[in-house]
Design a protein around this motif. Structure first.
Motif, mmCIF file in Angstrom:
data_model
loop_
_atom_site.group_PDB
_atom_site.id
_atom_site.type_symbol
_atom_site.label_atom_id
_atom_site.label_comp_id
_atom_site.label_asym_id
_atom_site.label_seq_id
_atom_site.Cartn_x
_atom_site.Cartn_y
_atom_site.Cartn_z
ATOM 1 N N VAL A 62 104.280 27.213 12.891
ATOM 2 C CA VAL A 62 102.832 26.970 12.939
ATOM 3 C C VAL A 62 102.261 27.761 14.114
ATOM 4 C CG1 VAL A 62 101.006 25.243 13.180
ATOM 5 C CG2 VAL A 62 103.111 24.674 11.948
ATOM 6 N N ILE A 63 101.169 28.479 13.854
ATOM 7 C CA ILE A 63 100.505 29.277 14.887
ATOM 8 C C ILE A 63 99.105 28.706 15.101
ATOM 9 C CG2 ILE A 63 99.723 31.567 15.571
ATOM 10 C CD1 ILE A 63 101.667 32.662 13.389
ATOM 11 N N TYR A 64 98.805 28.318 16.335
ATOM 12 C CA TYR A 64 97.474 27.793 16.662
ATOM 13 C C TYR A 64 96.618 28.917 17.246
ATOM 14 C CZ TYR A 64 99.115 23.075 15.825
ATOM 15 O OH TYR A 64 99.603 21.932 15.216
ATOM 16 N N ALA A 65 95.665 29.385 16.447
ATOM 17 C CA ALA A 65 94.762 30.464 16.873
ATOM 18 C C ALA A 65 93.443 29.844 17.331
ATOM 19 C CB ALA A 65 94.544 31.455 15.732
ATOM 20 N N THR A 66 93.448 29.306 18.545
ATOM 21 C CA THR A 66 92.272 28.633 19.088
ATOM 22 C C THR A 66 91.958 29.188 20.477
ATOM 23 O OG1 THR A 66 93.473 26.894 20.272
ATOM 24 C CG2 THR A 66 93.057 26.542 17.918
ATOM 25 N N HIS A 67 90.778 28.833 20.981
ATOM 26 C CA HIS A 67 90.397 29.289 22.319
ATOM 27 C C HIS A 67 90.759 28.265 23.403
ATOM 28 C CE1 HIS A 67 87.051 26.680 21.221
ATOM 29 N NE2 HIS A 67 86.698 26.646 22.486
ATOM 30 N N LEU A 68 91.422 27.188 23.021
ATOM 31 C CA LEU A 68 91.819 26.161 23.990
ATOM 32 C C LEU A 68 93.167 26.526 24.618
ATOM 33 C CD1 LEU A 68 90.795 22.901 22.087
ATOM 34 C CD2 LEU A 68 89.593 24.021 23.960
ATOM 35 N N TYR A 69 93.150 27.546 25.460
ATOM 36 C CA TYR A 69 94.385 27.980 26.108
ATOM 37 C C TYR A 69 94.047 28.717 27.396
ATOM 38 C CZ TYR A 69 93.701 32.936 24.971
ATOM 39 O OH TYR A 69 93.227 34.224 24.907
ATOM 40 N N THR A 70 95.052 28.926 28.203
ATOM 41 C CA THR A 70 94.928 29.777 29.379
ATOM 42 C C THR A 70 96.293 30.379 29.682
ATOM 43 O OG1 THR A 70 94.017 29.901 31.624
ATOM 44 C CG2 THR A 70 95.421 28.029 31.135
ATOM 45 N N ILE A 71 96.285 31.524 30.344
ATOM 46 C CA ILE A 71 97.516 32.219 30.677
ATOM 47 C C ILE A 71 97.830 31.999 32.159
ATOM 48 C CG2 ILE A 71 98.692 34.447 30.723
ATOM 49 C CD1 ILE A 71 98.028 33.410 27.933
ATOM 50 N N VAL A 72 99.077 31.626 32.442
ATOM 51 C CA VAL A 72 99.498 31.327 33.817
ATOM 52 C C VAL A 72 100.754 32.132 34.140
ATOM 53 C CG1 VAL A 72 100.216 29.501 35.411
ATOM 54 C CG2 VAL A 72 98.598 28.975 33.569
ATOM 55 N N PRO A 73 100.836 32.764 35.312
ATOM 56 C CA PRO A 73 102.109 33.381 35.709
ATOM 57 C C PRO A 73 103.201 32.321 35.789
ATOM 58 C CG PRO A 73 100.307 34.121 37.131
ATOM 59 C CD PRO A 73 99.764 32.987 36.308
ATOM 60 N N THR A 74 104.302 32.550 35.141
ATOM 61 C CA THR A 74 105.365 31.544 35.065
ATOM 62 C C THR A 74 105.831 31.044 36.435
ATOM 63 O OG1 THR A 74 106.097 32.430 32.933
ATOM 64 C CG2 THR A 74 107.659 31.056 34.138
ATOM 65 N N PRO A 75 105.953 31.906 37.456
ATOM 66 C CA PRO A 75 106.390 31.391 38.766
ATOM 67 C C PRO A 75 105.407 30.380 39.367
ATOM 68 C CG PRO A 75 106.705 33.761 38.674
ATOM 69 C CD PRO A 75 105.904 33.380 37.462
ATOM 70 N N LEU A 76 104.162 30.393 38.907
ATOM 71 C CA LEU A 76 103.157 29.462 39.428
ATOM 72 C C LEU A 76 102.954 28.249 38.534
ATOM 73 C CD1 LEU A 76 100.394 32.009 40.550
ATOM 74 C CD2 LEU A 76 102.266 31.047 41.913
ATOM 75 N N PHE A 77 103.660 28.222 37.407
ATOM 76 C CA PHE A 77 103.430 27.154 36.432
ATOM 77 C C PHE A 77 104.214 25.899 36.800
ATOM 78 C CE2 PHE A 77 104.691 25.024 32.407
ATOM 79 C CZ PHE A 77 103.424 24.588 32.038
ATOM 80 N N ASP A 78 103.515 24.760 36.772
ATOM 81 C CA ASP A 78 104.111 23.447 37.013
ATOM 82 C C ASP A 78 103.808 22.578 35.804
ATOM 83 O OD1 ASP A 78 104.814 20.886 37.759
ATOM 84 O OD2 ASP A 78 103.942 21.010 39.762
ATOM 85 N N GLU A 79 104.832 22.228 35.029
ATOM 86 C CA GLU A 79 104.638 21.475 33.794
ATOM 87 C C GLU A 79 103.908 20.156 34.037
ATOM 88 O OE1 GLU A 79 107.293 19.628 30.085
ATOM 89 O OE2 GLU A 79 108.249 20.874 31.636
#
Length: 257
Positions: A62-79
């Motif tokens: 399933v591919i969600y093609a929506t605008h509800l997203y943001t891109i984060v550099p992985t080293p800065l990402f905290d789940e």
């Protein structure tokens, strides 16, 4: 089976794993934005009726093609703080389920809101399945195509009322944003704004277009008026879903065949 989900339409693809040939393809476009509940009704109808003789599937995506997203550099990402990345540029609710995809070896994480009711349906019907945000597949595919490119290249992926604007340079991602639009004037306004902010020359920079756009469309005409070095994406897999399909159409579905 692959299903692309957006509030303005649905696409279904069934392909053979060994030959990469298309067994079934259909798409549905809405004249106004649908709700996740309405989407689920149509998804269930297609799977229960049109695809009933094609079960079982070796893989479901399933591919969600929506605008509800943001891109984060992985080293800065905290789940544990996933919602914090979204709340500054997307309208989310307190009970929204937040998910994320990590692009391996690229230090890029896409944080987004999938539709829980749709995920639940696919799990109930098929058990294990995969789901991604469209930005994940776009970025990964484009970076693979441009890994040896030094000069900046712009990619514009056009859908109904939304388009993705991606720029890569030296094999790295510079920007990935999505913009809602109603008119061709909205469309070109956001594009030229991005060119200006990134100090890109619209007369010179290589610009690749894909998705729901063709020569003669209003969006194409106004884009070509202001951005001169444009071309349609030539996919590495010349797969066609219909007589009116072209290589730059339905790129997300073709990317996972």
């Amino acid at each position: 089976m692959s299903v692309q989900v957006s509030l303005t339409g649905l696409s279904f693809l069934v392909s053979k794993e060994d030959t990469k040939s298309v067994v079934f393809f259909t798409e549905k476009k809405y004249t106004s934005k649908a709700t996740p509940e309405e989407l689920l009704v149509d998804i269930s109808s297609v799977i229960s009726n049109d695809l009933k003789d094609l079960h079982p599937f070796s893989e479901v995506v399933v591919i969600y093609a929506t605008h509800l997203y943001t891109i984060v550099p992985t080293p800065l990402f905290d789940e544990s703080k996933a919602s914090d990345y979204l709340k500054f540029n997307s309208k989310i609710l307190a009970n929204d389920f937040i998910s994320f995809d990590t692009i391996e070896n690229k230090d890029i994480t896409s944080v987004y809101v999938p539709y829980v009711n749709i995920n639940n349906y696919f799990f109930e019907q098929f058990g294990s399945f995969k789901y991604y945000h469209a930005s994940t597949l776009l970025i990964k595919s484009i970076l693979d195509l441009e890994k040896y490119t030094i000069e900046p290249t712009v990619y514009i992926n056009v859908s109904e009322e939304i388009f993705d604007f991606i720029v890569v340079k030296n094999g790295s991602l510079l920007i990935c944003n999505s913009y809602l639009y109603k008119t061709p004037e909205d469309f070109i306004y956001y594009i030229l704004f991005c060119f200006e902010q990134l100090k890109l020359d619209p007369d010179l920079v290589k610009t690749i277009i894909l998705g729901n756009i063709n020569k003669g469309d209003d969006t194409y005409n106004i884009l070509f008026k202001y951005v001169r070095n444009i071309d349609f994406l030539k996919t590495i897999q010349p797969i066609f879903f219909s007589n009116t399909d072209d290589t730059h159409h339905n790129f997300l579905l073709k990317a996972i065949i």
